[in-house]
Design an enzyme around this catalytic site. Structure first.
Site, PDB file in Angstrom:
ATOM      1  CB  CYS A 112      33.916  29.438  35.030  1.00  0.00           C
ATOM      2  SG  CYS A 112      34.566  31.083  35.272  1.00  0.00           S
ATOM      3  CG  HIS A 257      36.336  27.476  32.607  1.00  0.00           C
ATOM      4  ND1 HIS A 257      35.857  28.437  31.740  1.00  0.00           N
ATOM      5  CD2 HIS A 257      36.909  28.154  33.643  1.00  0.00           C
ATOM      6  CE1 HIS A 257      36.124  29.630  32.232  1.00  0.00           C
ATOM      7  NE2 HIS A 257      36.765  29.492  33.383  1.00  0.00           N
ATOM      8  CG  ASN A 287      37.991  32.836  32.088  1.00  0.00           C
ATOM      9  OD1 ASN A 287      36.821  32.543  31.853  1.00  0.00           O
ATOM     10  ND2 ASN A 287      38.542  32.663  33.270  1.00  0.00           N
TER      11      ASN A 287
HETATM   12  O1  UT7 Z   1      37.526  31.363  35.303  1.00  0.00           O
HETATM   13  C1  UT7 Z   1      37.619  31.244  36.668  1.00  0.00           C
HETATM   14  C2  UT7 Z   1      38.788  30.533  37.056  1.00  0.00           C
HETATM   15  N1  UT7 Z   1      39.966  31.369  36.956  1.00  0.00           N
HETATM   16  C3  UT7 Z   1      41.141  30.790  36.911  1.00  0.00           C
HETATM   17  O2  UT7 Z   1      41.199  29.591  36.869  1.00  0.00           O
HETATM   18  C4  UT7 Z   1      42.390  31.618  36.960  1.00  0.00           C
HETATM   19  C5  UT7 Z   1      43.420  30.897  37.785  1.00  0.00           C
HETATM   20  N2  UT7 Z   1      44.670  31.627  37.929  1.00  0.00           N
HETATM   21  C6  UT7 Z   1      45.541  31.793  36.908  1.00  0.00           C
HETATM   22  O3  UT7 Z   1      45.288  31.382  35.795  1.00  0.00           O
HETATM   23  C7  UT7 Z   1      46.874  32.432  37.207  1.00  0.00           C
HETATM   24  O4  UT7 Z   1      47.056  32.506  38.605  1.00  0.00           O
HETATM   25  C8  UT7 Z   1      47.042  33.863  36.603  1.00  0.00           C
HETATM   26  C9  UT7 Z   1      47.100  33.789  35.081  1.00  0.00           C
HETATM   27  C10 UT7 Z   1      45.856  34.739  37.003  1.00  0.00           C
HETATM   28  C11 UT7 Z   1      48.325  34.496  37.089  1.00  0.00           C
HETATM   29  O5  UT7 Z   1      49.427  33.673  36.749  1.00  0.00           O
HETATM   30  P1  UT7 Z   1      50.558  33.335  37.829  1.00  0.00           P
HETATM   31  O6  UT7 Z   1      51.581  32.523  37.155  1.00  0.00           O
HETATM   32  O7  UT7 Z   1      49.850  32.724  39.013  1.00  0.00           O
HETATM   33  O8  UT7 Z   1      51.149  34.745  38.136  1.00  0.00           O
HETATM   34  P2  UT7 Z   1      51.300  35.470  39.566  1.00  0.00           P
HETATM   35  O9  UT7 Z   1      49.963  35.952  40.039  1.00  0.00           O
HETATM   36  O10 UT7 Z   1      52.101  34.582  40.464  1.00  0.00           O
HETATM   37  O11 UT7 Z   1      52.173  36.697  39.201  1.00  0.00           O
HETATM   38  C12 UT7 Z   1      53.566  36.546  38.829  1.00  0.00           C
HETATM   39  C13 UT7 Z   1      54.129  37.908  38.545  1.00  0.00           C
HETATM   40  C14 UT7 Z   1      53.833  38.939  39.640  1.00  0.00           C
HETATM   41  O12 UT7 Z   1      54.967  39.783  39.734  1.00  0.00           O
HETATM   42  P3  UT7 Z   1      56.055  39.561  40.885  1.00  0.00           P
HETATM   43  O13 UT7 Z   1      55.290  39.678  42.178  1.00  0.00           O
HETATM   44  O14 UT7 Z   1      56.598  38.175  40.672  1.00  0.00           O
HETATM   45  O15 UT7 Z   1      57.028  40.650  40.654  1.00  0.00           O
HETATM   46  C15 UT7 Z   1      52.681  39.720  39.090  1.00  0.00           C
HETATM   47  O16 UT7 Z   1      52.640  41.040  39.573  1.00  0.00           O
HETATM   48  O17 UT7 Z   1      53.538  38.420  37.356  1.00  0.00           O
HETATM   49  C16 UT7 Z   1      53.006  39.727  37.619  1.00  0.00           C
HETATM   50  N3  UT7 Z   1      51.846  39.924  36.773  1.00  0.00           N
HETATM   51  C17 UT7 Z   1      51.953  40.375  35.519  1.00  0.00           C
HETATM   52  N4  UT7 Z   1      53.017  40.759  34.789  1.00  0.00           N
HETATM   53  C18 UT7 Z   1      52.765  41.160  33.513  1.00  0.00           C
HETATM   54  C19 UT7 Z   1      50.549  39.668  37.050  1.00  0.00           C
HETATM   55  N5  UT7 Z   1      49.801  39.960  35.992  1.00  0.00           N
HETATM   56  C20 UT7 Z   1      50.642  40.404  35.022  1.00  0.00           C
HETATM   57  C21 UT7 Z   1      50.453  40.841  33.704  1.00  0.00           C
HETATM   58  N6  UT7 Z   1      51.555  41.187  32.995  1.00  0.00           N
HETATM   59  N7  UT7 Z   1      49.241  40.882  33.114  1.00  0.00           N
END
Ligand code: UT7
Length: 330
Positions: A112, A257, A287
């Site tokens: 990215c 980004h 993204n």
């Molecule tokens: O381009 C390269 C750079 N990339 C980035 O900068 C991405 C950086 N990371 C992020 O933007 C975020 O970490 C994400 C958007 C990928 C995830 O957001 P988060 O707030 O960190 O969510 P999480 O991974 O902590 O997940 C929270 C909950 C989990 O469930 P439990 O364990 O709390 O029950 C996940 O299983 O959300 C769940 N989850 C979803 N639920 C519904 C994860 N993905 C989804 C989904 N829909 N698509």
């Protein structure tokens, strides 16, 4: 250091648009979760258009707006992590498609941050006199490496391309790049392993410290990348300002980004910059890795958000882990 001038910016995104609701039909997710956690509403996905086609379309748009002719271009840099071939490079295909007889052509893989790395390289070719004018294009078909069974990553990524035509300029200019390979394991899409007549299956495993991702699909430890991003983004902006001898308040527009609206908001807060100075189009494209900054840059110019004399900062972060910023004056 001699600066750059952007003569033309172009963009291209496949016409096929996929909504958050479309994802809720294939994985356990919802529009509410995706929008509130990421700021994304839609993304454009390729319906077979190859990466070179996206890149070429953005380059043609940028070239047309620049007023230059194809033969005026001495350097093509394509930033991509989803090229169509191991070889030739995307840059050579773009050279062929634009009808340029002779120029330097090379691809860059900095995920990215690729567009930022590309502009940095082009500025140095221009400053040393080896190139008068360059095209830098970020182009991705992330849908080639997206695992559509993994809800944590598949909802995030889109396809597209953005390009700019550059020449030498006089105003404020600085770049600041970096990488931290100790974080390589946090965002990975694996290549195919070697297959030849002496491989029979009993070879020792080489531990590369990288998790075994599914086939060639992208694996991301979202939390780790998030923690990195909210530090790397403001750090790169501040360091570019320091190198240029200006302060963050002097920047008219930051074009980050587009990975997550929460990352952009946190970075704005840390930099002490209001959100209207951050260019955001994540709702529309999701993204798109190396295409995301030039797609947002194109929109900023098209909407008249910048004017002559303004200082603009492009800033990226991503797999590698890589990061970087380009500060220039319009
Ligand atoms: O381009 C390269 C750079 N990339 C980035 O900068 C991405 C950086 N990371 C992020 O933007 C975020 O970490 C994400 C958007 C990928 C995830 O957001 P988060 O707030 O960190 O969510 P999480 O991974 O902590 O997940 C929270 C909950 C989990 O469930 P439990 O364990 O709390 O029950 C996940 O299983 O959300 C769940 N989850 C979803 N639920 C519904 C994860 N993905 C989804 C989904 N829909 N698509």
């Amino acid at each position: 250091m001699k600066g750059i001038k952007i003569l033309g910016i172009g963009a291209f995104a496949p016409s096929n648009v996929v909504s958050n609701d479309d994802f809720s039909k294939i994985v356990d997710t919802s529009d509410e979760w995706i929008y509130s956690r990421t700021g994304m509403k839609k993304r454009h996905l390729s319906k077979g258009e190859p990466t070179w086609f996206l890149a070429k379309s953005a380059c043609e748009d940028a070239l047309k707006k620049s007023g230059l002719k194809a033969e005026d271009i001495d350097l093509i840099i394509v930033a991509t992590i989803t090229p169509d071939y191991f070889t030739p490079s995307m840059a050579c295909i773009i050279q062929r498609e634009l009808g340029i007889e002779k120029c330097i052509a090379v691809d860059v893989n900095a995920a990215c941050s690729g567009f930022i790395y590309g502009i940095d390289m082009a500025s140095k070719y221009i400053a040393c006199g080896d190139a008068r004018n360059a095209i830098v294009v970020g182009a991705e078909n992330l849908s080639k490496i997206t695992d559509y069974t993994d809800r944590a990553s598949c909802v995030l990524f889109g396809d597209g391309a953005g390009a700019c035509v550059l020449t030498a300029g006089e105003g404020t200019f600085a770049t600041y790049l970096g990488a931290d390979g100790s974080g390589a394991k946090f965002m990975v899409a694996r290549q195919i392993p070697p297959r030849n007549m002496i491989i029979n299956g009993d070879e020792p495993e080489f531990d590369d410290g990288i998790p075994k991702s599914k086939e060639h699909y992208l694996f991301m430890d979202g939390k780790e990348v998030y923690k990195f991003a909210i530090k790397a983004l403001p750090h790169a902006v501040e360091m570019a300002c320091k190198k240029a001898g200006i302060s963050v308040e002097d920047i008219a527009l930051i074009i980050p980004h587009q990975a997550n609206i929460r990352i952009i908001e946190t970075a704005a807060q840390r930099l002490g910059v209001p959100m209207d100075k951050m260019q955001v189009n994540i709702e529309e494209y999701g993204n798109t890795s190396s295409a995301s900054i030039p797609l947002a840059l194109n929109e900023a110019y098209e909407k008249g958000k910048v004017k002559k004399g303004d200082k603009v900062c492009l800033v990226g972060f991503g797999a590698g882990l890589t990061y970087g910023a380009v500060l220039y004056e319009i």
